[in-house]
Motif scaffolding. Structure first.
Motif, PDB file in Angstrom:
ATOM      1  N   ILE A   1      -1.083 -14.163   1.911  1.00 15.29           N
ATOM      2  CA  ILE A   1      -0.783 -15.187   2.906  1.00 15.29           C
ATOM      3  C   ILE A   1      -2.070 -15.542   3.648  1.00 15.29           C
ATOM      4  O   ILE A   1      -2.782 -14.655   4.121  1.00 15.29           O
ATOM      5  CB  ILE A   1       0.263 -14.683   3.928  1.00 15.29           C
ATOM      6  N   ASP A   2      -2.367 -16.829   3.740  1.00 11.73           N
ATOM      7  CA  ASP A   2      -3.511 -17.247   4.546  1.00 11.73           C
ATOM      8  C   ASP A   2      -3.131 -17.100   6.019  1.00 11.73           C
ATOM      9  O   ASP A   2      -2.206 -17.761   6.502  1.00 11.73           O
ATOM     10  CB  ASP A   2      -3.870 -18.705   4.227  1.00 11.73           C
TER      11      ASP A   2
ATOM     12  N   LEU B   1       9.355  -3.869   2.842  1.00 14.83           N
ATOM     13  CA  LEU B   1       8.637  -5.073   3.260  1.00 14.83           C
ATOM     14  C   LEU B   1       7.639  -4.663   4.331  1.00 14.83           C
ATOM     15  O   LEU B   1       8.019  -4.333   5.456  1.00 14.83           O
ATOM     16  CB  LEU B   1       9.624  -6.107   3.806  1.00 14.83           C
ATOM     17  N   VAL B   2       6.358  -4.652   3.990  1.00 15.71           N
ATOM     18  CA  VAL B   2       5.333  -4.121   4.888  1.00 15.71           C
ATOM     19  C   VAL B   2       4.110  -5.032   4.881  1.00 15.71           C
ATOM     20  O   VAL B   2       3.900  -5.824   3.963  1.00 15.71           O
ATOM     21  CB  VAL B   2       4.906  -2.693   4.485  1.00 15.71           C
ATOM     22  N   GLY B   3       3.270  -4.879   5.925  1.00 12.50           N
ATOM     23  CA  GLY B   3       2.008  -5.584   5.991  1.00 12.50           C
ATOM     24  C   GLY B   3       0.910  -4.829   5.272  1.00 12.50           C
ATOM     25  O   GLY B   3       1.085  -3.679   4.847  1.00 12.50           O
ATOM     26  N   ASP B   4      -0.246  -5.480   5.147  1.00 13.78           N
ATOM     27  CA  ASP B   4      -1.339  -4.871   4.398  1.00 13.78           C
ATOM     28  C   ASP B   4      -1.888  -3.622   5.088  1.00 13.78           C
ATOM     29  O   ASP B   4      -2.190  -2.624   4.430  1.00 13.78           O
ATOM     30  CB  ASP B   4      -2.451  -5.886   4.143  1.00 13.78           C
ATOM     31  N   LEU B   5      -1.997  -3.636   6.416  1.00 16.69           N
ATOM     32  CA  LEU B   5      -2.489  -2.445   7.108  1.00 16.69           C
ATOM     33  C   LEU B   5      -1.482  -1.304   7.033  1.00 16.69           C
ATOM     34  O   LEU B   5      -1.853  -0.137   6.887  1.00 16.69           O
ATOM     35  CB  LEU B   5      -2.815  -2.770   8.566  1.00 16.69           C
ATOM     36  N   THR B   6      -0.213  -1.631   7.149  1.00 17.16           N
ATOM     37  CA  THR B   6       0.828  -0.607   7.040  1.00 17.16           C
ATOM     38  C   THR B   6       0.782   0.059   5.674  1.00 17.16           C
ATOM     39  O   THR B   6       0.927   1.279   5.557  1.00 17.16           O
ATOM     40  CB  THR B   6       2.213  -1.228   7.284  1.00 17.16           C
ATOM     41  N   CYS B   7       0.560  -0.728   4.640  1.00 19.52           N
ATOM     42  CA  CYS B   7       0.499  -0.172   3.283  1.00 19.52           C
ATOM     43  C   CYS B   7      -0.703   0.744   3.125  1.00 19.52           C
ATOM     44  O   CYS B   7      -0.577   1.875   2.626  1.00 19.52           O
ATOM     45  CB  CYS B   7       0.460  -1.304   2.265  1.00 19.52           C
ATOM     46  N   THR B   8      -1.877   0.273   3.545  1.00 11.96           N
ATOM     47  CA  THR B   8      -3.064   1.096   3.362  1.00 11.96           C
ATOM     48  C   THR B   8      -3.031   2.350   4.230  1.00 11.96           C
ATOM     49  O   THR B   8      -3.612   3.372   3.865  1.00 11.96           O
ATOM     50  CB  THR B   8      -4.333   0.280   3.680  1.00 11.96           C
ATOM     51  N   HIS B   9      -2.344   2.285   5.370  1.00 15.43           N
ATOM     52  CA  HIS B   9      -2.247   3.449   6.251  1.00 15.43           C
ATOM     53  C   HIS B   9      -1.490   4.590   5.589  1.00 15.43           C
ATOM     54  O   HIS B   9      -1.706   5.762   5.906  1.00 15.43           O
ATOM     55  CB  HIS B   9      -1.569   3.048   7.565  1.00 15.43           C
TER      56      HIS B   9
ATOM     57  N   ASN C   1       0.063  -9.577   2.621  1.00 17.24           N
ATOM     58  CA  ASN C   1      -1.370  -9.412   2.858  1.00 17.24           C
ATOM     59  C   ASN C   1      -1.901 -10.652   3.565  1.00 17.24           C
ATOM     60  O   ASN C   1      -2.224 -11.663   2.939  1.00 17.24           O
ATOM     61  CB  ASN C   1      -2.105  -9.191   1.533  1.00 17.24           C
ATOM     62  N   ASN C   2      -1.974 -10.576   4.886  1.00 21.47           N
ATOM     63  CA  ASN C   2      -2.510 -11.687   5.668  1.00 21.47           C
ATOM     64  C   ASN C   2      -3.876 -11.346   6.274  1.00 21.47           C
ATOM     65  O   ASN C   2      -4.287 -11.910   7.278  1.00 21.47           O
ATOM     66  CB  ASN C   2      -1.525 -12.114   6.770  1.00 21.47           C
TER      67      ASN C   2
ATOM     68  N   ALA D   1      -8.193  -4.879   5.990  1.00 20.96           N
ATOM     69  CA  ALA D   1      -8.328  -3.686   5.157  1.00 20.96           C
ATOM     70  C   ALA D   1      -9.280  -3.909   3.982  1.00 20.96           C
ATOM     71  O   ALA D   1      -9.942  -2.982   3.523  1.00 20.96           O
ATOM     72  CB  ALA D   1      -6.960  -3.256   4.629  1.00 20.96           C
ATOM     73  N   ASP D   2      -9.322  -5.121   3.466  1.00 19.26           N
ATOM     74  CA  ASP D   2     -10.152  -5.430   2.301  1.00 19.26           C
ATOM     75  C   ASP D   2      -9.879  -4.438   1.170  1.00 19.26           C
ATOM     76  O   ASP D   2     -10.790  -3.907   0.536  1.00 19.26           O
ATOM     77  CB  ASP D   2     -11.629  -5.414   2.690  1.00 19.26           C
ATOM     78  N   ALA D   3      -8.596  -4.185   0.949  1.00 19.43           N
ATOM     79  CA  ALA D   3      -8.182  -3.184  -0.044  1.00 19.43           C
ATOM     80  C   ALA D   3      -7.804  -3.860  -1.359  1.00 19.43           C
ATOM     81  O   ALA D   3      -7.365  -5.015  -1.382  1.00 19.43           O
ATOM     82  CB  ALA D   3      -6.998  -2.389   0.492  1.00 19.43           C
ATOM     83  N   ASP D   4      -7.945  -3.126  -2.431  1.00 24.06           N
ATOM     84  CA  ASP D   4      -7.537  -3.602  -3.747  1.00 24.06           C
ATOM     85  C   ASP D   4      -6.175  -2.988  -4.063  1.00 24.06           C
ATOM     86  O   ASP D   4      -6.070  -1.827  -4.484  1.00 24.06           O
ATOM     87  CB  ASP D   4      -8.570  -3.195  -4.799  1.00 24.06           C
ATOM     88  N   PHE D   5      -5.128  -3.772  -3.856  1.00 28.64           N
ATOM     89  CA  PHE D   5      -3.778  -3.241  -4.032  1.00 28.64           C
ATOM     90  C   PHE D   5      -3.441  -2.999  -5.502  1.00 28.64           C
ATOM     91  O   PHE D   5      -2.594  -2.156  -5.808  1.00 28.64           O
ATOM     92  CB  PHE D   5      -2.759  -4.179  -3.374  1.00 28.64           C
ATOM     93  N   ALA D   6      -4.087  -3.722  -6.383  1.00 31.08           N
ATOM     94  CA  ALA D   6      -3.884  -3.460  -7.812  1.00 31.08           C
ATOM     95  C   ALA D   6      -4.370  -2.062  -8.168  1.00 31.08           C
ATOM     96  O   ALA D   6      -3.704  -1.325  -8.902  1.00 31.08           O
ATOM     97  CB  ALA D   6      -4.616  -4.510  -8.646  1.00 31.08           C
ATOM     98  N   HIS D   7      -5.517  -1.675  -7.616  1.00 27.26           N
ATOM     99  CA  HIS D   7      -6.031  -0.339  -7.882  1.00 27.26           C
ATOM    100  C   HIS D   7      -5.157   0.731  -7.227  1.00 27.26           C
ATOM    101  O   HIS D   7      -4.961   1.812  -7.796  1.00 27.26           O
ATOM    102  CB  HIS D   7      -7.475  -0.228  -7.380  1.00 27.26           C
TER     103      HIS D   7
END
Length: 607
Positions: free
Chosen positions: A590-591, A490-498, A517-518, A543-549
């Protein structure tokens, strides 16, 4: 010290025999996992690991990811995991994981290959000073010489057993071995004629020595038993008085939870269970447990009425500011800290007594020594507070929970207004099968887990990198844990992209990654930087990352959810993948502004 720089008749054969002797002895001492990053200078050791059947070797190209993967394996098993890489900057990539292992008390064996001494300081390629690379962040450091013919195999076998012991006691952590090799690195003979790995057990005398100092022999703090006089004095402080036990995270033995609950029962006091304590989700007697303290300690009138005479802490310092502030406010209370040998877990400098040693032995000794519980009304006040907080938490599961929290929800578009961490986390934990491992990322993820996880009798094992609390390497750590069985990250969007490289290590492992992803560093919304005009650029950093990619890059299944119903459906698909042994990434959108409003409304309900 004399130094021979002339290779022996078959230096490669000497290198391989030396490496096999070391690796075989590590296996005999209980090492069963190694994580190898490919390189040239480490070739003899890599071959020895790959050919030792008692050791499972994992290949990870990125050394930083490799180190965090090893950290996760060691967290899950409680046993030291060997790391191997080549010389130069390669071992420097281990540094963040080494710091986390040192701070978090996780055993690792750091095997860095090196150039021989005669190449240091002479401009040789890929040659740096590796001897002091990890500074004070290792429990021990050993600088070996390059192997020579006739090396002392008995000494090398005992060194292997010793470094395993040093990684486990008296305080678990990383141990560094720097291992230079001269060229040629491998034997000149036909590979079919090379020596093979030694089958376990090792022949005497190494077998007896390795058995005496193996990974199965040690437990954290095993050498430090409680002082009887300190136990008696502490028991007198606790007996018959109003108190609270606070249990943070830690690598506790299996019997610890029941022992701590037995002490709480003998004192008839509440036991605040932090999310990483191992107490929230377990088949335990729960009458003493509190898991909603982050909520009810926001009620200033309750805090004023329920002032303890003593507080006893074990495990890591609490995660959330609310509990930290409550501890700081207990200025007149006796504060007792149980800590491993050499640790001083008292960042607020309020402890009146620190008991060093094995927590299980200390708790058992105190249970025998206390002679009176507190008045029954003391614990009952916490039971009522816990029940009231639990009732409010149950309302979050209702479809109209957003409107119940704040009128602003009526103005938010669609069902997205009803999808935030306060409903996502309990729904996620409720659906996980028993026995799942849960790795929680840093920043808001661990704090929301504390606020919204609740508890229950279904056994779940929780992990996090709370030694240094960095966002680096979180996915790699979770992948290492998943090597032991089904795991949620269970992680946040920045943690994932890092740690996007960590997704490569998820392939072929039952790892379910849920990315909240907030839109950036959501935790900073609650900190002073949020008021600055540079907030978005300097702190939020979406991050504006594409997690699907991201998922597709590594062949990992992907689902996206922005509503409760979509998340429920995505979770079913993700768990089906886990049952097949495949990883899956779920992006929970998440908004952020709505989430902030709901968090604040939730907190206000408890004030």
């Amino acid at each position: 010290m004399s130094l021979s720089t002339t290779p022996t008749a078959d230096q490669g054969l000497v290198n391989l025999r030396f490496a096999q002797t070391l690796v075989d002895a590590l296996a005999a001492a209980g090492v069963s996992d190694a994580v190898i990053s490919p390189g040239s200078r480490s070739t003899p050791l890599a071959l020895a690991f790959l050919r030792q059947p008692a050791i499972r070797s994992t290949i990870a190209v990125d050394e930083r990811c490799a180190a965090f993967f090893a950290l996760g394996r060691a967290k899950a098993s409680g046993r030291p995991v060997a790391l191997l890489c080549t010389s130069g900057s390669a071992p420097a990539n281990w540094y963040p994981a080494v710091i986390e292992a040192a701070q978090g008390g996780t055993p690792l064996l750091l095997l860095s290959a090196d150039r021989p001494a005669e190449l240091h300081g002479w401009g040789a390629n890929q040659t740096i000073d590796q001897l002091r690379l990890f500074g004070s962040h290792v429990r021990a450091s050993h600088a070996l010489e390059a192997p020579q013919a006739g090396f002392a195999s008995g000494w090398l076998q005992r060194l292997a057993a010793r470094v395993v012991a040093e990684s486990l006691a008296p305080q678990p952590g990383p141990v560094h071995l720097n291992l230079p090799f001269r060229e040629p690195l491998l034997p000149a003979a036909d590979p079919r004629e090379w020596p093979q790995a030694t089958e376990l057990p090792l022949p005497s005398p190494a077998a007896a020595f390795s058995e005496a100092f193996s990974a199965d022999t040690y437990a954290p703090g095993w050498t430090c038993l409680p002082d009887p006089a300190a136990i008696a004095a502490t028991a007198a402080t606790l007996s018959g008085r109003r108190g609270v036990i606070v249990c943070g995270g830690g690598a506790f033995p299996p019997a610890f939870a029941e022992a701590l609950l037995a002490l709480a029962a003998a004192l008839d006091c509440p036991l605040f269970a932090e999310p990483l304590s191992g107490l929230r989700f377990a088949a335990l007697e729960r009458s003493q447990l509190c898991v909603r303290q982050e909520s009810f300690l926001r009620d200033s009138s309750f805090v004023a009425r329920a002032r303890p005479d003593w507080v006893m802490r074990c495990g890591d310092f609490p995660v959330t500011r609310q509990l930290q502030q409550w501890l700081s406010g207990c200025a007149t209370a006796e504060q007792i800290v149980i800590a491993p040998p050499g640790r001083w877990n008292d960042p607020q400098h309020v402890a009146t007594r620190v008991l060093h040693g094995d927590a299980l032995h200390i708790i058992a000794a105190l249970t025998q020594a206390v002679n009176a519980p507190a008045a029954a009304a003391w614990r009952q006040s916490f039971v009522r507070a816990e029940a009231a907080a639990e009732a409010l938490a149950a309302k979050l599961a209702a479809p109209d929970s957003a409107a119940a929290l704040t009128d602003e929800a009526d103005r938010l578009p669609g069902s997205d207004a009803d999808f935030w961490e306060g409903v996502l986390i309990p729904a996620l934990l409720a659906r996980l099968p028993a026995g799942f491992r849960v790795f929680c990322g840093a920043s808001m993820a661990i704090r929301d887990l504390d606020s919204f996880s609740g508890g229950g009798s279904k056994p779940l094992a929780f992990f996090a990198n709370r030694g240094a609390s960095g966002i680096d390497g979180n996915l790699s750590t979770a992948a290492g844990i998943a090597a032991a069985g089904p795991t949620l990250a269970l992680v946040g969007d920045l943690t994932c992209t890092h740690d996007i490289g960590g997704l490569a290590l998820a392939r072929g492992r039952p790892l379910l990654v849920v990315v909240i992803n907030n839109g950036g560093g959501g935790i900073f919304e609650y900190l002073p930087a949020a008021a600055l005009p540079e907030f978005a650029r300097g702190w939020l950093t979406p991050a504006d990352a594409d997690f699907a990619h991201m998922a597709a890059t590594w062949g990992i299944g992907y689902q996206r959810a922005a509503t409760r119903s979509a998340f429920a459906a995505a979770l079913e698909l993700g768990l089906a993948a886990i049952e097949r042994g495949d990883p899956c990434l779920i992006e929970a959108v998440i908004d952020r502004e709505h989430s902030v409003a709901r968090h604040r409304a939730w907190w206000e309900q408890h004030q």
